[in-house]
Write a protein that holds these residues in place. Structure first.
Motif, PDB file in Angstrom:
ATOM      1  N   THR A   5       0.836  -1.208   0.000  1.00 29.58           N
ATOM      2  CA  THR A   5       0.000   0.000   0.000  1.00 29.58           C
ATOM      3  C   THR A   5       0.866   1.250   0.000  1.00 29.58           C
ATOM      4  O   THR A   5       0.604   2.201  -0.751  1.00 29.58           O
ATOM      5  N   LYS A   6       1.925   1.255   0.822  1.00 25.97           N
ATOM      6  CA  LYS A   6       2.836   2.399   0.812  1.00 25.97           C
ATOM      7  C   LYS A   6       3.554   2.497  -0.540  1.00 25.97           C
ATOM      8  O   LYS A   6       3.720   3.598  -1.095  1.00 25.97           O
ATOM      9  N   GLY A   7       3.960   1.349  -1.082  1.00 26.52           N
ATOM     10  CA  GLY A   7       4.611   1.355  -2.391  1.00 26.52           C
ATOM     11  C   GLY A   7       3.717   1.928  -3.470  1.00 26.52           C
ATOM     12  O   GLY A   7       4.185   2.644  -4.370  1.00 26.52           O
ATOM     13  N   ASN A   8       2.431   1.650  -3.383  1.00 27.09           N
ATOM     14  CA  ASN A   8       1.488   2.176  -4.367  1.00 27.09           C
ATOM     15  C   ASN A   8       1.390   3.697  -4.281  1.00 27.09           C
ATOM     16  O   ASN A   8       1.232   4.376  -5.299  1.00 27.09           O
ATOM     17  N   ILE A   9       1.507   4.236  -3.055  1.00 34.40           N
ATOM     18  CA  ILE A   9       1.528   5.697  -2.894  1.00 34.40           C
ATOM     19  C   ILE A   9       2.742   6.281  -3.618  1.00 34.40           C
ATOM     20  O   ILE A   9       2.635   7.259  -4.364  1.00 34.40           O
ATOM     21  N   LEU A  10       3.911   5.675  -3.405  1.00 37.39           N
ATOM     22  CA  LEU A  10       5.134   6.174  -4.061  1.00 37.39           C
ATOM     23  C   LEU A  10       5.005   6.076  -5.578  1.00 37.39           C
ATOM     24  O   LEU A  10       5.396   7.001  -6.305  1.00 37.39           O
ATOM     25  N   LEU A  11       4.458   4.959  -6.057  1.00 36.61           N
ATOM     26  CA  LEU A  11       4.270   4.763  -7.495  1.00 36.61           C
ATOM     27  C   LEU A  11       3.456   5.905  -8.085  1.00 36.61           C
ATOM     28  O   LEU A  11       3.802   6.451  -9.144  1.00 36.61           O
ATOM     29  N   ASN A  12       2.385   6.284  -7.399  1.00 41.53           N
ATOM     30  CA  ASN A  12       1.511   7.338  -7.908  1.00 41.53           C
ATOM     31  C   ASN A  12       2.091   8.733  -7.730  1.00 41.53           C
ATOM     32  O   ASN A  12       1.546   9.697  -8.259  1.00 41.53           O
ATOM     33  N   ARG A  13       3.196   8.821  -6.990  1.00 41.14           N
ATOM     34  CA  ARG A  13       3.914  10.095  -6.870  1.00 41.14           C
ATOM     35  C   ARG A  13       5.152  10.113  -7.769  1.00 41.14           C
ATOM     36  O   ARG A  13       6.010  10.976  -7.645  1.00 41.14           O
ATOM     37  N   ASN A  14       5.225   9.130  -8.669  1.00 40.51           N
ATOM     38  CA  ASN A  14       6.371   8.996  -9.580  1.00 40.51           C
ATOM     39  C   ASN A  14       7.685   8.803  -8.835  1.00 40.51           C
ATOM     40  O   ASN A  14       8.747   9.258  -9.281  1.00 40.51           O
ATOM     41  N   LEU A  15       7.608   8.132  -7.675  1.00 39.92           N
ATOM     42  CA  LEU A  15       8.794   7.760  -6.912  1.00 39.92           C
ATOM     43  C   LEU A  15       9.006   6.257  -7.026  1.00 39.92           C
ATOM     44  O   LEU A  15       8.075   5.506  -7.357  1.00 39.92           O
ATOM     45  N   ASP A  16      10.211   5.803  -6.754  1.00 33.73           N
ATOM     46  CA  ASP A  16      10.545   4.394  -6.927  1.00 33.73           C
ATOM     47  C   ASP A  16       9.978   3.558  -5.771  1.00 33.73           C
ATOM     48  O   ASP A  16      10.391   3.720  -4.617  1.00 33.73           O
ATOM     49  N   PRO A  17       9.049   2.617  -6.073  1.00 37.85           N
ATOM     50  CA  PRO A  17       8.455   1.805  -5.018  1.00 37.85           C
ATOM     51  C   PRO A  17       9.043   0.399  -4.928  1.00 37.85           C
ATOM     52  O   PRO A  17       8.546  -0.432  -4.170  1.00 37.85           O
ATOM     53  N   LEU A  18      10.089   0.113  -5.718  1.00 40.16           N
ATOM     54  CA  LEU A  18      10.518  -1.276  -5.892  1.00 40.16           C
ATOM     55  C   LEU A  18      10.986  -1.926  -4.589  1.00 40.16           C
ATOM     56  O   LEU A  18      10.713  -3.109  -4.345  1.00 40.16           O
ATOM     57  N   VAL A  52      -1.325  -9.240  -6.398  1.00 40.92           N
ATOM     58  CA  VAL A  52      -1.520  -7.785  -6.471  1.00 40.92           C
ATOM     59  C   VAL A  52      -0.180  -7.072  -6.510  1.00 40.92           C
ATOM     60  O   VAL A  52       0.031  -6.153  -7.312  1.00 40.92           O
ATOM     61  N   THR A  53       0.754  -7.495  -5.658  1.00 39.54           N
ATOM     62  CA  THR A  53       2.066  -6.835  -5.608  1.00 39.54           C
ATOM     63  C   THR A  53       2.838  -7.042  -6.899  1.00 39.54           C
ATOM     64  O   THR A  53       3.464  -6.104  -7.419  1.00 39.54           O
ATOM     65  N   TYR A  54       2.802  -8.251  -7.445  1.00 38.00           N
ATOM     66  CA  TYR A  54       3.467  -8.484  -8.734  1.00 38.00           C
ATOM     67  C   TYR A  54       2.871  -7.592  -9.819  1.00 38.00           C
ATOM     68  O   TYR A  54       3.600  -7.038 -10.669  1.00 38.00           O
ATOM     69  N   ASN A  55       1.555  -7.432  -9.813  1.00 34.83           N
ATOM     70  CA  ASN A  55       0.920  -6.554 -10.797  1.00 34.83           C
ATOM     71  C   ASN A  55       1.335  -5.101 -10.599  1.00 34.83           C
ATOM     72  O   ASN A  55       1.547  -4.365 -11.571  1.00 34.83           O
ATOM     73  N   LYS A  56       1.439  -4.659  -9.330  1.00 33.73           N
ATOM     74  CA  LYS A  56       1.883  -3.293  -9.062  1.00 33.73           C
ATOM     75  C   LYS A  56       3.317  -3.083  -9.550  1.00 33.73           C
ATOM     76  O   LYS A  56       3.664  -2.036 -10.105  1.00 33.73           O
ATOM     77  N   LYS A  57       4.151  -4.097  -9.324  1.00 31.17           N
ATOM     78  CA  LYS A  57       5.538  -4.000  -9.783  1.00 31.17           C
ATOM     79  C   LYS A  57       5.580  -3.958 -11.314  1.00 31.17           C
ATOM     80  O   LYS A  57       6.351  -3.191 -11.907  1.00 31.17           O
ATOM     81  N   ALA A  58       4.727  -4.749 -11.949  1.00 30.79           N
ATOM     82  CA  ALA A  58       4.637  -4.738 -13.416  1.00 30.79           C
ATOM     83  C   ALA A  58       4.182  -3.367 -13.909  1.00 30.79           C
ATOM     84  O   ALA A  58       4.697  -2.860 -14.915  1.00 30.79           O
ATOM     85  N   LEU A  59       3.209  -2.764 -13.213  1.00 34.55           N
ATOM     86  CA  LEU A  59       2.727  -1.437 -13.604  1.00 34.55           C
ATOM     87  C   LEU A  59       3.852  -0.408 -13.530  1.00 34.55           C
ATOM     88  O   LEU A  59       3.991   0.430 -14.429  1.00 34.55           O
ATOM     89  N   TYR A  60       4.658  -0.466 -12.465  1.00 30.86           N
ATOM     90  CA  TYR A  60       5.769   0.477 -12.351  1.00 30.86           C
ATOM     91  C   TYR A  60       6.749   0.293 -13.514  1.00 30.86           C
ATOM     92  O   TYR A  60       7.191   1.281 -14.114  1.00 30.86           O
ATOM     93  N   TYR A  61       7.062  -0.946 -13.843  1.00 29.71           N
ATOM     94  CA  TYR A  61       7.951  -1.206 -14.976  1.00 29.71           C
ATOM     95  C   TYR A  61       7.337  -0.662 -16.264  1.00 29.71           C
ATOM     96  O   TYR A  61       8.027  -0.055 -17.097  1.00 29.71           O
ATOM     97  N   LEU A  62       6.053  -0.853 -16.442  1.00 28.97           N
ATOM     98  CA  LEU A  62       5.343  -0.362 -17.627  1.00 28.97           C
ATOM     99  C   LEU A  62       5.447   1.156 -17.714  1.00 28.97           C
ATOM    100  O   LEU A  62       5.731   1.720 -18.781  1.00 28.97           O
TER     101      LEU A  62
END
Length: 307
Positions: free
Chosen positions: A80-93, A122-132
């Motif tokens: 959930t915290k990683g998703n916040i960073l992702l949406n702020r264009n920060l690295d959530p990896l 869900v986490t794998y999909n979030k990681k895939a979204l960041y890569y995308l």
């Protein structure tokens, strides 16, 4: 709600002051995670709450490392915290990788629990979204998501959320194909095949997921200079069904805005009006949900089309 959560946390902290104990740290972690979710809904920065959740769940694990559910709860806080960073264009990896490690630990301790498999997917999909979003190949993580979600589905074949997450994997795969100028039809069709399993009891998320398959089909048609109006209209009809059920849901408004933008590009005689409609819906969606900031480039595009 926020006050109730604060009171619950305060009560558990008093218990810890008397004697540090696993249940209190665990419950503080869960309450702080719920508080973070509440803060997102009310446009308050949730990072401190998620950090507090992680800190207390980590302490709980030190006190009782043999409780599988605690690893799943910690994984959820990391994601959930990683998703916040992702949406702020920060690295959530780093956070996503910690979540994956925790979910795998939970699975190793309880092979029959569906939640760790689902949350791992869900986490794998979030990681895939960041890569995308970084224009990097996400297929390794999409394949991992497919694998664990397939297992989750075997454990509980009635859980609609699992099917919806499987559909999301295929939608992300389709988007990657489009970015690579390759035909996404295989993955769009796979998504629709999974969606048919949910068609007997359609929900707002069912219509949303089906709409997205047509959105990305239209995107591909337009990239290849093919007419896409009929496909866009089908997508709009479906997302409007979602909005009939949940008229103020930000994600649905954002998709509708995206579709209005596509239509603005397709119907040249209505470009300004449709772009203005897209701008209005995207503005409303982003204002309602802090996690939709990644739609801002589309908002800028809608404004530029009106010039």
């Amino acid at each position: 709600m926020d006050v109730l959560l604060d009171k619950a946390i305060e009560s558990y902290q008093k218990s810890i002051a008397l004697s540090p104990n696993f249940p209190a740290y665990n419950n503080i972690g869960l309450a702080a995670w719920a508080k973070g979710n509440y803060e997102i809904e009310h446009k308050i920065d949730p990072i401190k709450s998620y950090d507090f959740s992680i800190e207390n769940l980590q302490t709980a694990i030190k006190l009782n490392p043999r409780y599988p559910a605690i690893y799943d709860s910690l994984a959820l806080s990391y994601t959930t915290k990683g998703n916040i960073l992702l949406n702020r264009n920060l690295d959530p990896l780093k956070l996503f990788d910690l979540a994956i490690e925790c979910s795998q630990k939970a699975i190793s301790m309880d092979l029959d629990g569906v939640e760790p498999y689902y949350n791992l997917g869900v986490t794998y999909n979030k990681k895939a979204l960041y890569y995308l979003m970084q224009n990097r190949d996400p297929q390794e993580f999409l394949n991992s998501a497919r694998e664990v979600l397939k297992t989750a589905n075997k454990i509980d074949s009635d859980d609609a959320e699992i099917y919806l997450e499987q559909i999301y994997s295929e939608t992300l795969a389709a988007r990657w194909q489009i970015l690579q100028n390759q035909d996404p039809s295989k993955f769009i069709n796979q998504a629709r095949t999974i969606l048919r399993k949910l068609s007997s009891e359609p929900s707002s998320d069912f219509y949303k997921s089906m709409s997205e398959t047509y959105l990305w089909q239209a995107d591909w048609q337009m990239k290849n200079n093919n007419k896409a109006v009929e496909t866009i209209n089908m997508a709009i009809m479906l997302i409007n069904k979602s909005l009939e059920i949940e008229p103020e849901k930000a994600e649905f408004l954002a998709i509708n805005g995206h579709l209005a933008l596509l239509k603005a590009k397709e119907e040249k005689d209505k470009t300004r009006d449709l772009a203005k409609e897209a701008e209005k819906m995207l503005e409303k969606a982003i204002a309602k949900d802090l996690l939709l900031k990644y739609y801002e480039p589309l908002l800028i595009e809608a404004r530029n089309l009106q010039k």
